[in-house]
Write an enzyme that holds these catalytic residues in place. Structure first.
Site, PDB file in Angstrom:
ATOM      1  N   PRO A   2       0.797  -1.119  -0.055  1.00  0.00           N
ATOM      2  CA  PRO A   2      -0.130   0.051  -0.001  1.00  0.00           C
ATOM      3  C   PRO A   2       0.874   1.386   0.019  1.00  0.00           C
ATOM      4  O   PRO A   2       1.796   1.207   0.688  1.00  0.00           O
ATOM      5  CB  PRO A   2      -0.708  -0.254   1.257  1.00  0.00           C
ATOM      6  CG  PRO A   2      -0.262  -0.968   2.293  1.00  0.00           C
ATOM      7  CD  PRO A   2       0.859  -2.049   1.296  1.00  0.00           C
ATOM      8  N   GLU A   3       0.491   2.220  -0.870  1.00  0.00           N
ATOM      9  CA  GLU A   3       1.087   3.443  -0.764  1.00  0.00           C
ATOM     10  C   GLU A   3      -0.030   4.426  -0.045  1.00  0.00           C
ATOM     11  O   GLU A   3      -0.747   4.127   0.356  1.00  0.00           O
ATOM     12  CB  GLU A   3       1.552   3.798  -2.250  1.00  0.00           C
ATOM     13  CG  GLU A   3       2.528   3.049  -2.649  1.00  0.00           C
ATOM     14  CD  GLU A   3       3.532   3.969  -3.802  1.00  0.00           C
ATOM     15  OE1 GLU A   3       3.266   5.009  -3.871  1.00  0.00           O
ATOM     16  OE2 GLU A   3       4.084   3.419  -4.610  1.00  0.00           O
ATOM     17  N   HIS A 100      -5.209 -15.734   9.926  1.00  0.00           N
ATOM     18  CA  HIS A 100      -4.384 -14.182   9.986  1.00  0.00           C
ATOM     19  C   HIS A 100      -5.044 -12.884  10.370  1.00  0.00           C
ATOM     20  O   HIS A 100      -4.627 -11.871  10.406  1.00  0.00           O
ATOM     21  CB  HIS A 100      -4.015 -14.194   8.301  1.00  0.00           C
ATOM     22  CG  HIS A 100      -3.296 -14.994   7.792  1.00  0.00           C
ATOM     23  ND1 HIS A 100      -2.092 -15.697   8.229  1.00  0.00           N
ATOM     24  CD2 HIS A 100      -3.601 -15.847   6.579  1.00  0.00           C
ATOM     25  CE1 HIS A 100      -1.802 -16.762   7.436  1.00  0.00           C
ATOM     26  NE2 HIS A 100      -2.784 -17.188   6.589  1.00  0.00           N
ATOM     27  N   ARG A 122       1.094 -11.847   5.785  1.00  0.00           N
ATOM     28  CA  ARG A 122       3.009 -11.989   5.739  1.00  0.00           C
ATOM     29  C   ARG A 122       3.429 -11.314   7.033  1.00  0.00           C
ATOM     30  O   ARG A 122       4.605 -11.526   7.078  1.00  0.00           O
ATOM     31  CB  ARG A 122       3.290 -11.163   4.338  1.00  0.00           C
ATOM     32  CG  ARG A 122       2.735 -11.933   3.069  1.00  0.00           C
ATOM     33  CD  ARG A 122       3.306 -11.350   1.871  1.00  0.00           C
ATOM     34  NE  ARG A 122       4.663 -11.468   1.587  1.00  0.00           N
ATOM     35  CZ  ARG A 122       5.371 -10.991   0.673  1.00  0.00           C
ATOM     36  NH1 ARG A 122       4.999 -10.187  -0.145  1.00  0.00           N
ATOM     37  NH2 ARG A 122       6.528 -11.037   0.661  1.00  0.00           N
ATOM     38  N   LYS A 165      21.077  20.294  -6.485  1.00  0.00           N
ATOM     39  CA  LYS A 165      21.152  18.723  -6.424  1.00  0.00           C
ATOM     40  C   LYS A 165      21.587  18.152  -7.699  1.00  0.00           C
ATOM     41  O   LYS A 165      20.658  18.474  -8.664  1.00  0.00           O
ATOM     42  CB  LYS A 165      19.793  18.279  -5.905  1.00  0.00           C
ATOM     43  CG  LYS A 165      20.012  18.051  -4.369  1.00  0.00           C
ATOM     44  CD  LYS A 165      18.815  17.120  -3.974  1.00  0.00           C
ATOM     45  CE  LYS A 165      18.752  17.004  -2.488  1.00  0.00           C
ATOM     46  NZ  LYS A 165      17.384  16.350  -1.996  1.00  0.00           N
TER      47      LYS A 165
END
Ligand SMILES: [Zn+2]
Length: 292
Positions: A2-3, A100, A122, A165
């Site tokens: 997930p973002e 789970h 997981r 940069k």
């Protein structure tokens, strides 16, 4: 994985169920996830009211009364689902493997009891308990840059960070001290939208006097727009998911450039083909024809 938009979608899905509710009981079905669960976790949150649900970068914040916050990270495969405990309520069919279900919030509410269940096959997710007034001291938050959804992110700020940069734009944008919660997918999408090459030096879109060039203004808009669009898309898929099984997992968004190697670029009139390169060990998807 997930973002930020997915975590924000989960927050919005959980908020109506959790805000204002009292944690009647916290059920812990194992002592750890990626890290050990907080010491005396169940006792610490029991009978406490949930004041609000927040988010910082990719972390979900469950704010409780008495200055306590549960910090929750979904890891790779963590998800929440809501089960209505009201007698006679419609029961969603079980879509997840109950083995789970590691953490269960039993919530007392005026509208009737609910269970909010954290499932994580997981177990890369984790939960910490922290003082809300000291969230800035939480290690992962100490150095975080501004949120891409907030007012602190603008072209002037980015010019200050990018000035001088030589680092490629891709890496500069993935730096969490520059923008919080921006991950691989949405960096690729934002660069594609603003027609900037991921290989271009970050400092090249800043003037000699440290002001944002036009390209940087476009990039700033693109970052804010891709995140806002993904959150909006999450909101619409969220309504469908709650209707079907009560789960608030991840949603398959359609991306314009991410994961589209070899396919036609979607920039109108471009005619280019999406390429994949590796930068700092991560896949970058971009169009060499229209991203300069
Ligand atoms: Zn193109």
């Amino acid at each position: 994985m997930p973002e930020l938009p997915e975590v924000e979608t989960v927050r919005r899905g959980l908020a109506p169920a959790m805000e204002g509710a009292v944690i009647a009981k916290l059920e812990l079905n194992r002592p750890d996830l990626r890290f050990p669960l907080p010491e005396n976790f169940a006792e610490a949150v029991r009978e406490r009211r949930i004041v609000s649900l927040g988010r910082r970068a990719k972390y979900l914040l469950i704010d409780l009364e008495d200055d306590l916050t549960v910090i929750s990270h979904l890891g790779m495969s963590g998800s929440f689902r809501i089960e209505d405990e009201t007698p006679g309520a419609f029961h969603h069919p079980r879509s997840k493997d109950g083995r789970h279900d590691h953490v269960v919030f039993h919530l007392a509410r005026e509208k009737g009891p609910l269970k909010v269940i954290y499932n994580d096959p997981r177990r890369f997710g984790f939960m910490h308990l922290w003082k809300r007034s000291e969230l800035d001291l939480y290690p992962a938050f100490a150095e975080l840059g501004p949120e891409p959804t907030g007012n602190a992110l603008d072209a002037g700020y980015l010019a200050g960070r990018f000035s001088g940069k030589n680092q490629p734009l891709k890496g500069a944008l993935l730096d969490q001290t520059v923008v919080a919660g921006l991950g691989n997918i949405y960096v690729c999408e934002a660069l594609w939208r603003s027609h900037l090459s991921p290989k271009r030096a970050a400092g090249s879109i800043v003037t000699k006097t440290g002001k944002p060039k036009k390209e940087l203004a476009l990039l700033n808009d693109a970052i804010r727009d891709v995140i806002a669009d993904a959150i909006a898309a999450g909101g619409s898929s969220l309504r469908d998911h709650i209707r079907t099984d009560g789960s608030l997992g991840y949603f398959q968004h359609s991306f314009s450039v991410y994961d589209r190697e070899g396919e036609a670029c979607r920039t109108p009139g471009c005619g280019g083909t999406v390429a994949r390169i590796t930068q700092a060990g991560r896949s970058t998807f971009y169009c060499p024809t229209c991203q300069k």
